[in-house]
Design a protein around this motif. Sequence first.
Motif, PDB file in Angstrom:
ATOM      1  N   ILE A  29      30.657  -2.875  28.201  1.00 21.08           N
ATOM      2  CA  ILE A  29      30.600  -4.012  27.276  1.00 21.08           C
ATOM      3  C   ILE A  29      30.652  -5.329  28.046  1.00 21.08           C
ATOM      4  O   ILE A  29      29.876  -6.259  27.792  1.00 21.08           O
ATOM      5  CB  ILE A  29      31.763  -3.938  26.247  1.00 21.08           C
ATOM      6  CG1 ILE A  29      31.577  -2.742  25.321  1.00 21.08           C
ATOM      7  CG2 ILE A  29      31.849  -5.233  25.438  1.00 21.08           C
ATOM      8  CD1 ILE A  29      32.780  -2.440  24.447  1.00 21.08           C
ATOM      9  N   GLU A  30      31.581  -5.421  29.014  1.00 21.40           N
ATOM     10  CA  GLU A  30      31.756  -6.652  29.798  1.00 21.40           C
ATOM     11  C   GLU A  30      30.500  -7.014  30.593  1.00 21.40           C
ATOM     12  O   GLU A  30      30.158  -8.186  30.731  1.00 21.40           O
ATOM     13  CB  GLU A  30      32.944  -6.491  30.750  1.00 21.40           C
ATOM     14  CG  GLU A  30      34.297  -6.560  30.054  1.00 21.40           C
ATOM     15  CD  GLU A  30      35.444  -6.207  30.985  1.00 21.40           C
ATOM     16  OE1 GLU A  30      35.231  -6.218  32.213  1.00 21.40           O
ATOM     17  OE2 GLU A  30      36.542  -5.911  30.473  1.00 21.40           O
ATOM     18  N   THR A  31      29.837  -5.991  31.126  1.00 18.70           N
ATOM     19  CA  THR A  31      28.622  -6.249  31.913  1.00 18.70           C
ATOM     20  C   THR A  31      27.383  -6.374  31.021  1.00 18.70           C
ATOM     21  O   THR A  31      26.274  -6.555  31.508  1.00 18.70           O
ATOM     22  CB  THR A  31      28.407  -5.122  32.951  1.00 18.70           C
ATOM     23  OG1 THR A  31      28.450  -3.846  32.295  1.00 18.70           O
ATOM     24  CG2 THR A  31      29.481  -5.167  34.010  1.00 18.70           C
ATOM     25  N   LYS A  32      27.601  -6.246  29.714  1.00 15.25           N
ATOM     26  CA  LYS A  32      26.559  -6.442  28.705  1.00 15.25           C
ATOM     27  C   LYS A  32      25.321  -5.578  28.944  1.00 15.25           C
ATOM     28  O   LYS A  32      24.184  -6.055  28.858  1.00 15.25           O
ATOM     29  CB  LYS A  32      26.171  -7.922  28.635  1.00 15.25           C
ATOM     30  CG  LYS A  32      27.330  -8.803  28.179  1.00 15.25           C
ATOM     31  CD  LYS A  32      26.924 -10.241  28.005  1.00 15.25           C
ATOM     32  CE  LYS A  32      28.089 -11.070  27.490  1.00 15.25           C
ATOM     33  NZ  LYS A  32      27.742 -12.499  27.295  1.00 15.25           N
ATOM     34  N   THR A  33      25.589  -4.295  29.252  1.00 13.10           N
ATOM     35  CA  THR A  33      24.468  -3.369  29.403  1.00 13.10           C
ATOM     36  C   THR A  33      23.960  -2.997  28.014  1.00 13.10           C
ATOM     37  O   THR A  33      24.594  -3.305  26.994  1.00 13.10           O
ATOM     38  CB  THR A  33      24.918  -2.084  30.129  1.00 13.10           C
ATOM     39  OG1 THR A  33      25.871  -1.394  29.307  1.00 13.10           O
ATOM     40  CG2 THR A  33      25.526  -2.395  31.485  1.00 13.10           C
ATOM     41  N   GLU A  34      22.834  -2.304  27.993  1.00 11.98           N
ATOM     42  CA  GLU A  34      22.279  -1.869  26.706  1.00 11.98           C
ATOM     43  C   GLU A  34      23.250  -0.937  25.997  1.00 11.98           C
ATOM     44  O   GLU A  34      23.478  -1.051  24.790  1.00 11.98           O
ATOM     45  CB  GLU A  34      20.942  -1.153  26.940  1.00 11.98           C
ATOM     46  CG  GLU A  34      20.184  -0.843  25.664  1.00 11.98           C
ATOM     47  CD  GLU A  34      18.828  -0.202  25.935  1.00 11.98           C
ATOM     48  OE1 GLU A  34      18.349   0.520  25.043  1.00 11.98           O
ATOM     49  OE2 GLU A  34      18.265  -0.420  27.021  1.00 11.98           O
ATOM     50  N   ILE A  35      23.840  -0.027  26.788  1.00  9.07           N
ATOM     51  CA  ILE A  35      24.840   0.886  26.210  1.00  9.07           C
ATOM     52  C   ILE A  35      26.042   0.086  25.730  1.00  9.07           C
ATOM     53  O   ILE A  35      26.596   0.342  24.662  1.00  9.07           O
ATOM     54  CB  ILE A  35      25.293   1.936  27.263  1.00  9.07           C
ATOM     55  CG1 ILE A  35      24.153   2.904  27.557  1.00  9.07           C
ATOM     56  CG2 ILE A  35      26.524   2.701  26.786  1.00  9.07           C
ATOM     57  CD1 ILE A  35      24.476   3.926  28.654  1.00  9.07           C
ATOM     58  N   GLY A  36      26.436  -0.919  26.519  1.00 11.68           N
ATOM     59  CA  GLY A  36      27.593  -1.749  26.179  1.00 11.68           C
ATOM     60  C   GLY A  36      27.453  -2.457  24.846  1.00 11.68           C
ATOM     61  O   GLY A  36      28.401  -2.512  24.052  1.00 11.68           O
TER      62      GLY A  36
END
Length: 369
Positions: free
Chosen positions: A20-27
């Motif tokens: 979530i913090e790294t704002k990935t697609e999964i995040g």
Amino acid sequence: LVKKYNLTYISTGEILRNEIETKTEIGEEVKKIIERGELVDDGIIVKIIENIIKMQPDSNGILFDGFPRTYAQAYILEGLLSRLNTSLSCFLSLEVPRDELISRMLKRGETENRSDDQIDVIENRLNEYNKKTLPVIDFYKERNKCYKIDGLGSVEEIFARITGVVEKILAQTLINIVFFGVPGAGKGTQAKIIAKKFNLKYVSTGQLIRKEIENNTEIGKTAKPYMDSGDIVPDDIAIKLIEREINDPSNINGYIFKGFPSTLVQAYILSGLLKKINSSVSLVIELKTPTNQSLKRLSARAETKEARIYDMSADIIMHRLDVFEKTTKKVLDFYNPQKIKSFDGNIDDELLTKQAFEVIENTFKEVRK
């Protein structure tokens, strides 16, 4: 726990928050789910966990935090660990009253600013836990792997309770040794001494089969022609005998196998047999003995009361040695080289025993640390 036992730490919550913090697609996808207090899709969790495990080959094991959280995930973990040729040792459940849980999470919400530590989300998370996670406890209770631990008290007090359980489980870990070498290498002599010293059960397929032949059982009748000719007995016979020998691992520290596995296929079979009792081969002791020395020993044994029927003929002895070179030697390819310890089988028996004792003592320390 991670520091004390050199474990790989896998916290699904921590992993997902990092996504979530790294704002990935999964995040981005996970963020919406967590903010509702719901559980993340199993497919996402498994893929991440498997990748982490494969990246940590040198740890002594894995500490899972927050997984499995559902009955289905318990089965998923079983399958995942099986694929990685291991299994779960224990399931630790920290028991804390509901009011205390809510109080802790509200305080954490204030200090860490976590969106899932708001009262309405907390209530939903606890309801989800009762509905979906409590059945996981029953899953591991049925497998005698669930240990409930009082989660109230200081960090040090709770840690002491947990390590008390872990130490008890480690003490129950079986040490299984395969004794390997050419016919006449002295495997039986050394294996019996080691079995007695370390409270291991001595399992010799040759000895078991000879007893079946002596008692004229159906297994004995089938096995006799193979024994007489010095050939390897069919796998189904060996499986029945070994299954019978390892059906009750209580009151022993493990097993020492002599004469099995004698083929690469049998190495796979032994791995499967031990997996049924949640165990595996810990050590392979190889006795390296020159062919001419083995021939002398087997010929000399033919003159004693310890003589085997296949010791009576030089042709059969040579046939057995030939089978070893062409077939049995390949067994070593199955095992991790780090598990194989080789010794000169031609040295003084007492010196060989002393050297083997040192290696086995170290194996106990490594497996149970």
